[in-house]
Motif scaffolding. Sequence first.
Motif, PDB file in Angstrom:
ATOM      1  N   ASP A  41       0.861  -1.178   0.000  1.00  0.00           N
ATOM      2  CA  ASP A  41       0.000   0.000   0.000  1.00  0.00           C
ATOM      3  C   ASP A  41       0.903   1.235   0.000  1.00  0.00           C
ATOM      4  O   ASP A  41       1.576   1.519   0.984  1.00  0.00           O
ATOM      5  CB  ASP A  41      -0.909  -0.013   1.231  1.00  0.00           C
ATOM      6  CG  ASP A  41      -1.810   1.207   1.322  1.00  0.00           C
ATOM      7  OD1 ASP A  41      -1.788   2.062   0.408  1.00  0.00           O
ATOM      8  OD2 ASP A  41      -2.543   1.302   2.319  1.00  0.00           O
ATOM      9  N   LEU A  42       0.925   1.956  -1.114  1.00  0.00           N
ATOM     10  CA  LEU A  42       1.795   3.115  -1.249  1.00  0.00           C
ATOM     11  C   LEU A  42       1.126   4.422  -0.832  1.00  0.00           C
ATOM     12  O   LEU A  42       1.715   5.492  -0.970  1.00  0.00           O
ATOM     13  CB  LEU A  42       2.260   3.254  -2.710  1.00  0.00           C
ATOM     14  CG  LEU A  42       3.128   2.120  -3.235  1.00  0.00           C
ATOM     15  CD1 LEU A  42       3.391   2.305  -4.720  1.00  0.00           C
ATOM     16  CD2 LEU A  42       4.431   2.056  -2.479  1.00  0.00           C
ATOM     17  N   SER A  43      -0.095   4.384  -0.302  1.00  0.00           N
ATOM     18  CA  SER A  43      -0.840   5.609  -0.025  1.00  0.00           C
ATOM     19  C   SER A  43      -0.136   6.531   0.974  1.00  0.00           C
ATOM     20  O   SER A  43      -0.086   7.748   0.767  1.00  0.00           O
ATOM     21  CB  SER A  43      -2.262   5.302   0.443  1.00  0.00           C
ATOM     22  OG  SER A  43      -2.249   4.514   1.607  1.00  0.00           O
ATOM     23  N   LYS A  44       0.432   5.992   2.046  1.00  0.00           N
ATOM     24  CA  LYS A  44       1.135   6.839   3.009  1.00  0.00           C
ATOM     25  C   LYS A  44       2.386   7.446   2.367  1.00  0.00           C
ATOM     26  O   LYS A  44       2.655   8.642   2.517  1.00  0.00           O
ATOM     27  CB  LYS A  44       1.515   6.045   4.258  1.00  0.00           C
ATOM     28  CG  LYS A  44       2.180   6.916   5.309  1.00  0.00           C
ATOM     29  CD  LYS A  44       2.431   6.153   6.592  1.00  0.00           C
ATOM     30  CE  LYS A  44       3.074   7.061   7.629  1.00  0.00           C
ATOM     31  NZ  LYS A  44       3.342   6.361   8.882  1.00  0.00           N
ATOM     32  N   PHE A  45       3.153   6.632   1.644  1.00  0.00           N
ATOM     33  CA  PHE A  45       4.343   7.127   0.958  1.00  0.00           C
ATOM     34  C   PHE A  45       3.964   8.232  -0.023  1.00  0.00           C
ATOM     35  O   PHE A  45       4.588   9.296  -0.051  1.00  0.00           O
ATOM     36  CB  PHE A  45       5.041   5.981   0.226  1.00  0.00           C
ATOM     37  CG  PHE A  45       6.282   6.397  -0.502  1.00  0.00           C
ATOM     38  CD1 PHE A  45       7.487   6.484   0.171  1.00  0.00           C
ATOM     39  CD2 PHE A  45       6.239   6.701  -1.853  1.00  0.00           C
ATOM     40  CE1 PHE A  45       8.643   6.876  -0.499  1.00  0.00           C
ATOM     41  CE2 PHE A  45       7.379   7.088  -2.524  1.00  0.00           C
ATOM     42  CZ  PHE A  45       8.587   7.175  -1.843  1.00  0.00           C
ATOM     43  N   ARG A  46       2.908   8.006  -0.801  1.00  0.00           N
ATOM     44  CA  ARG A  46       2.468   9.006  -1.782  1.00  0.00           C
ATOM     45  C   ARG A  46       1.974  10.281  -1.099  1.00  0.00           C
ATOM     46  O   ARG A  46       2.115  11.369  -1.653  1.00  0.00           O
ATOM     47  CB  ARG A  46       1.399   8.423  -2.688  1.00  0.00           C
ATOM     48  CG  ARG A  46       1.940   7.408  -3.660  1.00  0.00           C
ATOM     49  CD  ARG A  46       0.808   6.894  -4.560  1.00  0.00           C
ATOM     50  NE  ARG A  46       1.221   5.773  -5.351  1.00  0.00           N
ATOM     51  CZ  ARG A  46       1.668   5.850  -6.595  1.00  0.00           C
ATOM     52  NH1 ARG A  46       1.766   7.017  -7.175  1.00  0.00           N
ATOM     53  NH2 ARG A  46       2.008   4.768  -7.246  1.00  0.00           N
ATOM     54  N   SER A  47       1.414  10.162   0.093  1.00  0.00           N
ATOM     55  CA  SER A  47       0.958  11.370   0.800  1.00  0.00           C
ATOM     56  C   SER A  47       2.134  12.236   1.236  1.00  0.00           C
ATOM     57  O   SER A  47       2.027  13.452   1.300  1.00  0.00           O
ATOM     58  CB  SER A  47       0.081  11.003   2.012  1.00  0.00           C
ATOM     59  OG  SER A  47       0.862  10.474   3.067  1.00  0.00           O
ATOM     60  N   HIS A  48       3.275  11.606   1.514  1.00  0.00           N
ATOM     61  CA  HIS A  48       4.473  12.346   1.892  1.00  0.00           C
ATOM     62  C   HIS A  48       5.256  12.842   0.674  1.00  0.00           C
ATOM     63  O   HIS A  48       5.988  13.826   0.762  1.00  0.00           O
ATOM     64  CB  HIS A  48       5.396  11.469   2.757  1.00  0.00           C
ATOM     65  CG  HIS A  48       4.860  11.205   4.124  1.00  0.00           C
ATOM     66  ND1 HIS A  48       5.059  12.060   5.185  1.00  0.00           N
ATOM     67  CD2 HIS A  48       4.101  10.179   4.604  1.00  0.00           C
ATOM     68  CE1 HIS A  48       4.465  11.569   6.266  1.00  0.00           C
ATOM     69  NE2 HIS A  48       3.874  10.432   5.937  1.00  0.00           N
ATOM     70  N   TYR A  49       5.126  12.137  -0.438  1.00  0.00           N
ATOM     71  CA  TYR A  49       5.855  12.473  -1.668  1.00  0.00           C
ATOM     72  C   TYR A  49       4.877  12.477  -2.842  1.00  0.00           C
ATOM     73  O   TYR A  49       4.904  11.600  -3.709  1.00  0.00           O
ATOM     74  CB  TYR A  49       6.990  11.469  -1.919  1.00  0.00           C
ATOM     75  CG  TYR A  49       7.966  11.390  -0.785  1.00  0.00           C
ATOM     76  CD1 TYR A  49       9.005  12.311  -0.679  1.00  0.00           C
ATOM     77  CD2 TYR A  49       7.843  10.415   0.204  1.00  0.00           C
ATOM     78  CE1 TYR A  49       9.898  12.258   0.369  1.00  0.00           C
ATOM     79  CE2 TYR A  49       8.725  10.357   1.260  1.00  0.00           C
ATOM     80  CZ  TYR A  49       9.751  11.270   1.347  1.00  0.00           C
ATOM     81  OH  TYR A  49      10.635  11.220   2.390  1.00  0.00           O
ATOM     82  N   PRO A  50       3.988  13.477  -2.898  1.00  0.00           N
ATOM     83  CA  PRO A  50       2.918  13.479  -3.911  1.00  0.00           C
ATOM     84  C   PRO A  50       3.417  13.575  -5.358  1.00  0.00           C
ATOM     85  O   PRO A  50       2.699  13.182  -6.278  1.00  0.00           O
ATOM     86  CB  PRO A  50       2.071  14.689  -3.545  1.00  0.00           C
ATOM     87  CG  PRO A  50       2.923  15.530  -2.674  1.00  0.00           C
ATOM     88  CD  PRO A  50       3.905  14.624  -2.010  1.00  0.00           C
TER      89      PRO A  50
END
Length: 77
Positions: A41-50
């Motif tokens: 699940d990349l959602s947290k990573f993507r939230s930090h690095y949009p």
Amino acid sequence: RPNSASILECISLIENISGRRINWRYDNQNRLGDHICYITDLSKFRSHYPQWQMEYSLERIITEMIEAESKKRIEAT
């Protein structure tokens, strides 16, 4: 999910890209600790690095791995 594949799909990709057959066997017995399926699940990573985007397809990754291994074999001779 764009870069997810089963081990059988990866074997097929490696064989197709390399033009070589792989010596392998299938065992119905699961190894202790193996995951049936694992998708990150990349959602947290993507939230930090949009602005981050995946740059490498599975085919590109396998192609580069095969090329690197071929280069190592050539340099070793």
